[in-house]
Design a protein around this motif. Structure first.
Motif, PDB file in Angstrom:
ATOM      1  N   THR A  12     -35.761 -21.667  -0.138  1.00  0.00           N
ATOM      2  CA  THR A  12     -34.556 -21.419   0.654  1.00  0.00           C
ATOM      3  C   THR A  12     -34.316 -22.395   1.794  1.00  0.00           C
ATOM      4  O   THR A  12     -33.277 -23.055   1.839  1.00  0.00           O
ATOM      5  CB  THR A  12     -34.571 -19.974   1.192  1.00  0.00           C
ATOM      6  OG1 THR A  12     -34.677 -19.079   0.087  1.00  0.00           O
ATOM      7  CG2 THR A  12     -33.293 -19.657   1.969  1.00  0.00           C
ATOM      8  N   SER A  13     -35.230 -22.490   2.735  1.00  0.00           N
ATOM      9  CA  SER A  13     -34.999 -23.342   3.909  1.00  0.00           C
ATOM     10  C   SER A  13     -34.827 -24.799   3.514  1.00  0.00           C
ATOM     11  O   SER A  13     -33.932 -25.494   4.014  1.00  0.00           O
ATOM     12  CB  SER A  13     -36.151 -23.199   4.908  1.00  0.00           C
ATOM     13  OG  SER A  13     -36.171 -21.890   5.425  1.00  0.00           O
ATOM     14  N   ARG A  42     -35.618 -11.678   9.203  1.00  0.00           N
ATOM     15  CA  ARG A  42     -34.437 -11.643  10.052  1.00  0.00           C
ATOM     16  C   ARG A  42     -33.341 -12.532   9.466  1.00  0.00           C
ATOM     17  O   ARG A  42     -33.601 -13.648   9.046  1.00  0.00           O
ATOM     18  CB  ARG A  42     -34.832 -12.124  11.442  1.00  0.00           C
ATOM     19  CG  ARG A  42     -33.831 -11.820  12.475  1.00  0.00           C
ATOM     20  CD  ARG A  42     -34.396 -12.102  13.833  1.00  0.00           C
ATOM     21  NE  ARG A  42     -33.385 -11.797  14.823  1.00  0.00           N
ATOM     22  CZ  ARG A  42     -33.501 -12.040  16.081  1.00  0.00           C
ATOM     23  NH1 ARG A  42     -34.603 -12.573  16.541  1.00  0.00           N
ATOM     24  NH2 ARG A  42     -32.544 -11.741  16.913  1.00  0.00           N
ATOM     25  N   PHE A  43     -32.150 -12.049   9.438  1.00  0.00           N
ATOM     26  CA  PHE A  43     -30.985 -12.770   8.932  1.00  0.00           C
ATOM     27  C   PHE A  43     -31.120 -13.121   7.446  1.00  0.00           C
ATOM     28  O   PHE A  43     -30.577 -14.124   6.983  1.00  0.00           O
ATOM     29  CB  PHE A  43     -30.721 -14.039   9.749  1.00  0.00           C
ATOM     30  CG  PHE A  43     -30.614 -13.802  11.230  1.00  0.00           C
ATOM     31  CD1 PHE A  43     -29.577 -13.047  11.751  1.00  0.00           C
ATOM     32  CD2 PHE A  43     -31.564 -14.321  12.093  1.00  0.00           C
ATOM     33  CE1 PHE A  43     -29.478 -12.815  13.107  1.00  0.00           C
ATOM     34  CE2 PHE A  43     -31.477 -14.096  13.454  1.00  0.00           C
ATOM     35  CZ  PHE A  43     -30.438 -13.339  13.965  1.00  0.00           C
ATOM     36  N   ALA A  44     -31.837 -12.311   6.694  1.00  0.00           N
ATOM     37  CA  ALA A  44     -32.113 -12.610   5.281  1.00  0.00           C
ATOM     38  C   ALA A  44     -30.838 -12.763   4.464  1.00  0.00           C
ATOM     39  O   ALA A  44     -30.717 -13.700   3.670  1.00  0.00           O
ATOM     40  CB  ALA A  44     -33.003 -11.516   4.688  1.00  0.00           C
ATOM     41  N   CYS A  45     -29.893 -11.858   4.628  1.00  0.00           N
ATOM     42  CA  CYS A  45     -28.645 -11.943   3.842  1.00  0.00           C
ATOM     43  C   CYS A  45     -27.877 -13.210   4.166  1.00  0.00           C
ATOM     44  O   CYS A  45     -27.340 -13.870   3.268  1.00  0.00           O
ATOM     45  CB  CYS A  45     -27.767 -10.724   4.099  1.00  0.00           C
ATOM     46  SG  CYS A  45     -28.429  -9.217   3.378  1.00  0.00           S
ATOM     47  N   ALA A  46     -27.843 -13.566   5.434  1.00  0.00           N
ATOM     48  CA  ALA A  46     -27.123 -14.777   5.841  1.00  0.00           C
ATOM     49  C   ALA A  46     -27.809 -16.020   5.273  1.00  0.00           C
ATOM     50  O   ALA A  46     -27.138 -16.932   4.768  1.00  0.00           O
ATOM     51  CB  ALA A  46     -27.043 -14.863   7.361  1.00  0.00           C
ATOM     52  N   ARG A  47     -29.126 -16.063   5.338  1.00  0.00           N
ATOM     53  CA  ARG A  47     -29.868 -17.212   4.801  1.00  0.00           C
ATOM     54  C   ARG A  47     -29.655 -17.337   3.295  1.00  0.00           C
ATOM     55  O   ARG A  47     -29.443 -18.428   2.780  1.00  0.00           O
ATOM     56  CB  ARG A  47     -31.369 -17.078   5.096  1.00  0.00           C
ATOM     57  CG  ARG A  47     -31.731 -17.406   6.517  1.00  0.00           C
ATOM     58  CD  ARG A  47     -33.226 -17.307   6.781  1.00  0.00           C
ATOM     59  NE  ARG A  47     -33.940 -18.249   5.961  1.00  0.00           N
ATOM     60  CZ  ARG A  47     -35.117 -18.006   5.396  1.00  0.00           C
ATOM     61  NH1 ARG A  47     -35.715 -16.853   5.566  1.00  0.00           N
ATOM     62  NH2 ARG A  47     -35.715 -18.933   4.679  1.00  0.00           N
ATOM     63  N   GLN A  48     -29.716 -16.201   2.592  1.00  0.00           N
ATOM     64  CA  GLN A  48     -29.538 -16.247   1.144  1.00  0.00           C
ATOM     65  C   GLN A  48     -28.136 -16.684   0.792  1.00  0.00           C
ATOM     66  O   GLN A  48     -27.930 -17.505  -0.094  1.00  0.00           O
ATOM     67  CB  GLN A  48     -29.834 -14.879   0.524  1.00  0.00           C
ATOM     68  CG  GLN A  48     -29.803 -14.888  -0.991  1.00  0.00           C
ATOM     69  CD  GLN A  48     -30.950 -15.685  -1.582  1.00  0.00           C
ATOM     70  OE1 GLN A  48     -32.064 -15.205  -1.598  1.00  0.00           O
ATOM     71  NE2 GLN A  48     -30.683 -16.889  -2.050  1.00  0.00           N
TER      72      GLN A  48
END
Length: 168
Positions: A12-13, A42-48
């Motif tokens: 992901t990153s 934290r902020f998993a949905c946004a990162r995905q």
């Protein structure tokens, strides 16, 4: 300064940052998908969501490690061609009966004892906790079965008490 022909990102990153960096530097980017689990933290949905946006719009190619990984991500990547590369683990490795008995004896102490082996990184996404609970049920039905888990990772300290609690 060095000039690169391609950027190849993993997870992901790196997919997010590498996709942006590649686009800004006009270097082609290949993004790789390895996992079937959702991103945690934290902020998993946004990162995905950001990863999927980058994969759709900034990547030149997207590679999935195996059909299951590709199937898991296809619905989030409409119009994106996913190139599938199978994991590089050979199938069908065969051992002679004597070879199998020797390994069983070395690992379990008995040549005829049922041996199940799990090799891999000790992390939550690999599901070792699920494996241990399942093996506890198997072992209850087939006492004397043996499970060997081998691999590096931070999960060892969590798995050891679970093994004791399950009576394994």
């Amino acid at each position: 300064p060095a000039r690169f022909d391609v950027v190849h990102t993993h997870l992901t990153s790196a997919n997010i940052l590498g996709g942006v960096a590649g686009r800004l530097s006009r270097v082609p980017v290949i993004g790789s998908l390895h996992c079937t689990e959702k991103v945690e933290g934290r902020f998993a949905c946004a990162r995905q969501g950001l990863e999927y946006l980058v994969l759709r719009r900034l990547m030149n190619r997207v590679v999935a490690v195996g059909e299951i990984v590709a199937d898991n991500h296809r619905r989030h990547l409409p119009g994106v061609r996913l190139d599938v590369i199978p994991n590089g683990v050979a199938r069908g490795v065969s051992l002679s009966e004597d070879g199998r008995r020797a390994i069983r004896t070395e690992v379990t102490g008995a040549p005829d004892r049922t041996l199940i082996v799990c090799l891999g990184r000790l992390s939550h996404q690999k599901g070792h906790d699920v494996l241990l609970r399942a093996f506890a049920a198997v072992n209850a039905e087939h006492p004397g079965s043996f499970l060997a888990i081998a691999g590096p990772g931070s999960l060892a300290s969590e798995l050891e008490p679970m093994i004791v609690n399950l009576g394994l």
